[in-house]
Write a protein that holds these residues in place. Sequence first.
Motif, PDB file in Angstrom:
ATOM      1  N   THR A 112       0.815  -1.317   0.026  1.00  0.00           N
ATOM      2  CA  THR A 112       0.024  -0.095  -0.010  1.00  0.00           C
ATOM      3  C   THR A 112       0.829   1.286  -0.140  1.00  0.00           C
ATOM      4  O   THR A 112       0.366   2.413  -0.078  1.00  0.00           O
ATOM      5  CB  THR A 112      -1.021  -0.032   1.326  1.00  0.00           C
ATOM      6  OG1 THR A 112      -0.181  -0.178   2.293  1.00  0.00           O
ATOM      7  CG2 THR A 112      -1.967  -0.777   1.245  1.00  0.00           C
ATOM      8  N   LEU A 113       1.929   1.186   0.445  1.00  0.00           N
ATOM      9  CA  LEU A 113       2.987   2.410   0.398  1.00  0.00           C
ATOM     10  C   LEU A 113       3.277   2.751  -1.115  1.00  0.00           C
ATOM     11  O   LEU A 113       4.665   2.740  -1.251  1.00  0.00           O
ATOM     12  CB  LEU A 113       4.326   2.159   1.500  1.00  0.00           C
ATOM     13  CG  LEU A 113       3.763   1.731   2.745  1.00  0.00           C
ATOM     14  CD1 LEU A 113       5.116   1.505   3.519  1.00  0.00           C
ATOM     15  CD2 LEU A 113       2.744   2.791   3.298  1.00  0.00           C
ATOM     16  N   VAL A 114       2.420   3.170  -1.919  1.00  0.00           N
ATOM     17  CA  VAL A 114       2.789   3.509  -3.404  1.00  0.00           C
ATOM     18  C   VAL A 114       2.061   4.871  -3.635  1.00  0.00           C
ATOM     19  O   VAL A 114       1.023   5.410  -3.002  1.00  0.00           O
ATOM     20  CB  VAL A 114       2.223   2.406  -4.208  1.00  0.00           C
ATOM     21  CG1 VAL A 114       3.092   1.033  -4.129  1.00  0.00           C
ATOM     22  CG2 VAL A 114       0.915   2.252  -4.060  1.00  0.00           C
ATOM     23  N   LEU A 115       2.922   5.474  -4.639  1.00  0.00           N
ATOM     24  CA  LEU A 115       2.489   6.893  -4.828  1.00  0.00           C
ATOM     25  C   LEU A 115       1.066   6.918  -5.457  1.00  0.00           C
ATOM     26  O   LEU A 115       0.186   7.740  -5.192  1.00  0.00           O
ATOM     27  CB  LEU A 115       3.281   7.623  -5.800  1.00  0.00           C
ATOM     28  CG  LEU A 115       4.691   8.003  -5.387  1.00  0.00           C
ATOM     29  CD1 LEU A 115       5.571   8.172  -6.399  1.00  0.00           C
ATOM     30  CD2 LEU A 115       4.944   8.916  -4.101  1.00  0.00           C
ATOM     31  N   ASP A 116       0.633   5.832  -6.025  1.00  0.00           N
ATOM     32  CA  ASP A 116      -0.763   5.699  -6.735  1.00  0.00           C
ATOM     33  C   ASP A 116      -1.890   5.525  -5.715  1.00  0.00           C
ATOM     34  O   ASP A 116      -2.944   5.843  -5.994  1.00  0.00           O
ATOM     35  CB  ASP A 116      -0.858   4.305  -7.460  1.00  0.00           C
ATOM     36  CG  ASP A 116       0.026   4.155  -8.666  1.00  0.00           C
ATOM     37  OD1 ASP A 116       0.539   5.297  -9.024  1.00  0.00           O
ATOM     38  OD2 ASP A 116       0.150   3.305  -9.359  1.00  0.00           O
ATOM     39  N   ALA A 117      -1.474   5.332  -4.371  1.00  0.00           N
ATOM     40  CA  ALA A 117      -2.588   5.214  -3.245  1.00  0.00           C
ATOM     41  C   ALA A 117      -2.762   6.664  -2.576  1.00  0.00           C
ATOM     42  O   ALA A 117      -3.627   6.543  -1.480  1.00  0.00           O
ATOM     43  CB  ALA A 117      -2.126   4.092  -2.140  1.00  0.00           C
ATOM     44  N   LEU A 118      -1.971   7.474  -3.142  1.00  0.00           N
ATOM     45  CA  LEU A 118      -2.351   8.815  -2.486  1.00  0.00           C
ATOM     46  C   LEU A 118      -2.922   9.902  -3.568  1.00  0.00           C
ATOM     47  O   LEU A 118      -2.659   9.838  -4.626  1.00  0.00           O
ATOM     48  CB  LEU A 118      -0.985   9.685  -2.014  1.00  0.00           C
ATOM     49  CG  LEU A 118      -0.239   9.002  -0.854  1.00  0.00           C
ATOM     50  CD1 LEU A 118       1.244   9.443  -0.726  1.00  0.00           C
ATOM     51  CD2 LEU A 118      -1.130   8.812   0.283  1.00  0.00           C
ATOM     52  N   THR A 119      -3.752  10.682  -2.823  1.00  0.00           N
ATOM     53  CA  THR A 119      -4.421  11.752  -3.807  1.00  0.00           C
ATOM     54  C   THR A 119      -3.292  12.941  -3.761  1.00  0.00           C
ATOM     55  O   THR A 119      -2.480  12.955  -3.025  1.00  0.00           O
ATOM     56  CB  THR A 119      -5.655  12.325  -3.174  1.00  0.00           C
ATOM     57  OG1 THR A 119      -5.538  12.875  -1.903  1.00  0.00           O
ATOM     58  CG2 THR A 119      -6.871  11.242  -3.257  1.00  0.00           C
ATOM     59  N   PRO A 120      -3.367  13.824  -4.727  1.00  0.00           N
ATOM     60  CA  PRO A 120      -2.412  14.737  -5.232  1.00  0.00           C
ATOM     61  C   PRO A 120      -2.123  15.619  -4.001  1.00  0.00           C
ATOM     62  O   PRO A 120      -3.255  15.889  -3.224  1.00  0.00           O
ATOM     63  CB  PRO A 120      -2.862  15.658  -6.348  1.00  0.00           C
ATOM     64  CG  PRO A 120      -3.915  14.802  -7.062  1.00  0.00           C
ATOM     65  CD  PRO A 120      -4.432  13.877  -6.076  1.00  0.00           C
TER      66      PRO A 120
END
Length: 275
Positions: free
Chosen positions: A117-125
Amino acid sequence: MNAPAKTDDFVAAQAPAKIPDGVYAETVLAVEHYTDRLFRFRMTRPAGFRFRSGEFAMIGLMVGDKPVYRAYSIASPAWDEELEFFSIKVPDGPLTSHLQAIKPGDTVLMRKKPTGTLVLDALTPGKRLYMFSTGTGIAPFASLIRDPETYEKFDEVILTHTCRDVAELKYGFDLIEEIRNHEFLAELVGDKLKHYPTVTREEFSHKGRITDLMANGKLFADLGVPALDPAVDRGMICGSTAMLKDTKDLLEKAGLVEGSNNKPGEFVIERAFVG
Ligand SMILES: Cc1cc2nc3c(=O)[nH]c(=O)nc-3n(C[C@H](O)[C@H](O)[C@H](O)COP(=O)(O)OP(=O)(O)OC[C@H]3O[C@@H](n4cnc5c(N)ncnc54)[C@H](O)[C@@H]3O)c2cc1C
């Protein structure tokens, strides 16, 4: 030279344990020991192996005639031709009591599917990305701070690393130095990356748990940044179960909402180990 006598021992030593089907068998390239509890190693990367910076994979060793696997964050970035891991040494650990003895040329197994889950895709801008880590929990961030995409998506990246002793911070200091001296990363990262190491059991410039330093505002004052703001701040957390809970509580109190691969949010968490 005379051939050795063909005793049972000789026959056993000549018959390597059979590598299980469907897993990668990679060659150890380098090993560096930091303390009696921590080391890192690099190994070859299988040609077809793709992962996103921050993910983990199952790595293992043949112990006797059986493979023993454990989850490991991939510490190298997605673009690297080799794979790096940062590891604990658990004295009687089923895997690490053996893994801590690996040498260049040895074989390490790896299952084929990375995840996490520690991936950039899992964060909103957002504008500022906090990476909160304790102990080996720095490993996924070792990957992300060496990935150019992190700096394309965020103006400021703050890596906190808390350990018991100063000696346990060495891997983190080495990473920062590697980035500062790197042919391409140095310019790209510039002054966007801030490193905030803290220790809990020795005198040091930053002393205490990261959650205490957040709660009393010292972290933000030291860094010269405003308090957490869900409009601009994003977080990733990797540490013990207790550290995850305490840090998550502070982020939620500040109004940040947890995300996942399926539903990106303002922060994501992953346990650095079970227990
Ligand atoms: C998603 C995920 C990612 C992980 N990534 C890493 C990583 O990058 N590096 C790494 O060293 N470990 C990592 N771990 C832990 C790893 O899977 C193993 O637990 C560890 O390698 C010890 O294996 P073992 O078989 O020797 O002992 P285990 O039987 O697995 O563990 C024995 C005990 O040692 C303690 N322990 C285990 N791992 C750690 C640790 N990392 N730090 C402090 N105490 C620990 C726990 O109390 C645990 O109950 C990760 C675990 C998870 C769930």
